[in-house]
Write a protein that holds these residues in place. Structure first.
Motif, PDB file in Angstrom:
ATOM      1  N   SER A  57       0.829  -1.212   0.000  1.00 51.18           N
ATOM      2  CA  SER A  57       0.000   0.000   0.000  1.00 51.18           C
ATOM      3  C   SER A  57       0.857   1.253   0.000  1.00 51.18           C
ATOM      4  O   SER A  57       0.532   2.228  -0.676  1.00 51.18           O
ATOM      5  CB  SER A  57      -0.913   0.018   1.222  1.00 51.18           C
ATOM      6  N   GLY A  66       0.762   3.975  -2.920  1.00 52.84           N
ATOM      7  CA  GLY A  66       0.486   5.371  -2.591  1.00 52.84           C
ATOM      8  C   GLY A  66       1.587   6.294  -3.066  1.00 52.84           C
ATOM      9  O   GLY A  66       1.334   7.388  -3.569  1.00 52.84           O
ATOM     10  N   PHE A 114       0.957   8.142   4.061  1.00 57.06           N
ATOM     11  CA  PHE A 114      -0.486   8.106   4.282  1.00 57.06           C
ATOM     12  C   PHE A 114      -1.063   6.712   4.037  1.00 57.06           C
ATOM     13  O   PHE A 114      -1.728   6.144   4.898  1.00 57.06           O
ATOM     14  CB  PHE A 114      -1.195   9.125   3.382  1.00 57.06           C
ATOM     15  N   PHE A 115      -0.826   6.150   2.852  1.00 58.89           N
ATOM     16  CA  PHE A 115      -1.416   4.853   2.542  1.00 58.89           C
ATOM     17  C   PHE A 115      -0.799   3.730   3.365  1.00 58.89           C
ATOM     18  O   PHE A 115      -1.493   2.795   3.777  1.00 58.89           O
ATOM     19  CB  PHE A 115      -1.304   4.545   1.044  1.00 58.89           C
ATOM     20  N   SER A 169       0.440   4.002   6.489  1.00 58.64           N
ATOM     21  CA  SER A 169      -0.108   4.054   7.841  1.00 58.64           C
ATOM     22  C   SER A 169      -1.581   3.696   7.875  1.00 58.64           C
ATOM     23  O   SER A 169      -2.035   3.049   8.811  1.00 58.64           O
ATOM     24  CB  SER A 169       0.092   5.394   8.517  1.00 58.64           C
ATOM     25  N   TYR A 170      -2.318   4.096   6.860  1.00 56.23           N
ATOM     26  CA  TYR A 170      -3.745   3.769   6.817  1.00 56.23           C
ATOM     27  C   TYR A 170      -3.947   2.255   6.796  1.00 56.23           C
ATOM     28  O   TYR A 170      -4.732   1.708   7.569  1.00 56.23           O
ATOM     29  CB  TYR A 170      -4.399   4.415   5.589  1.00 56.23           C
ATOM     30  N   GLU A 171      -3.253   1.564   5.913  1.00 56.40           N
ATOM     31  CA  GLU A 171      -3.415   0.118   5.803  1.00 56.40           C
ATOM     32  C   GLU A 171      -2.922  -0.600   7.067  1.00 56.40           C
ATOM     33  O   GLU A 171      -3.533  -1.567   7.508  1.00 56.40           O
ATOM     34  CB  GLU A 171      -2.680  -0.420   4.572  1.00 56.40           C
ATOM     35  N   THR A 172      -1.828  -0.119   7.646  1.00 56.84           N
ATOM     36  CA  THR A 172      -1.316  -0.731   8.879  1.00 56.84           C
ATOM     37  C   THR A 172      -2.324  -0.558  10.010  1.00 56.84           C
ATOM     38  O   THR A 172      -2.623  -1.505  10.743  1.00 56.84           O
ATOM     39  CB  THR A 172       0.036  -0.104   9.266  1.00 56.84           C
ATOM     40  N   ALA A 173      -2.858   0.644  10.151  1.00 55.95           N
ATOM     41  CA  ALA A 173      -3.856   0.898  11.194  1.00 55.95           C
ATOM     42  C   ALA A 173      -5.105   0.053  10.965  1.00 55.95           C
ATOM     43  O   ALA A 173      -5.671  -0.504  11.923  1.00 55.95           O
ATOM     44  CB  ALA A 173      -4.215   2.376  11.228  1.00 55.95           C
ATOM     45  N   LYS A 174      -5.522  -0.071   9.725  1.00 55.96           N
ATOM     46  CA  LYS A 174      -6.707  -0.868   9.411  1.00 55.96           C
ATOM     47  C   LYS A 174      -6.490  -2.332   9.795  1.00 55.96           C
ATOM     48  O   LYS A 174      -7.350  -2.954  10.429  1.00 55.96           O
ATOM     49  CB  LYS A 174      -7.037  -0.752   7.923  1.00 55.96           C
TER      50      LYS A 174
END
Length: 104
Positions: free
Chosen positions: A3, A7, A76-77, A79-84
């Motif tokens: 991701s 990104g 951004f992408f 961290s977003y995928e890791t957090a998800k």
């Protein structure tokens, strides 16, 4: 990692492609050229930018802009995928996670 890479590439490509529009927007926001003559609209800005140095003037700043936006897309992408993934693991026990659809 995938991701973050997507990104980064997507952000970098879009930044490079839209750089001429960003240059025009910046000139319009400033409102006048280097001689102090105000722009009357986007057409006058485009014409005067071109007259000041040719087509290359529309790509001024392409490298820092592309690098900056590519790094932003990566962070951004990524961290977003890791957090998800972390939230899904914490909120849904293994037996409650939806199954992936079968291929074929």
């Amino acid at each position: 990692f995938e991701s973050a890479l997507c990104g980064s590439v997507g952000g970098g490509v879009s930044a490079a492609i839209t750089t001429p529009f960003d240059v025009i927007k910046t000139h319009l926001m400033i409102g006048r050229d280097r001689q102090g003559v105000p722009y009357t609209g986007w057409r006058s800005a485009v014409l005067r930018i071109y007259q000041s140095g040719g087509a290359k003037m529309f790509f001024r700043g392409i490298v820092p802009r592309t690098v900056w936006i590519a790094l932003g897309g990566c962070v951004f992408f990524g961290s977003y995928e890791t957090a998800k993934l972390l939230l899904v693991e914490q909120l849904l026990p293994d037996d409650d996670q939806p199954e992936a659809p079968a291929l074929g």
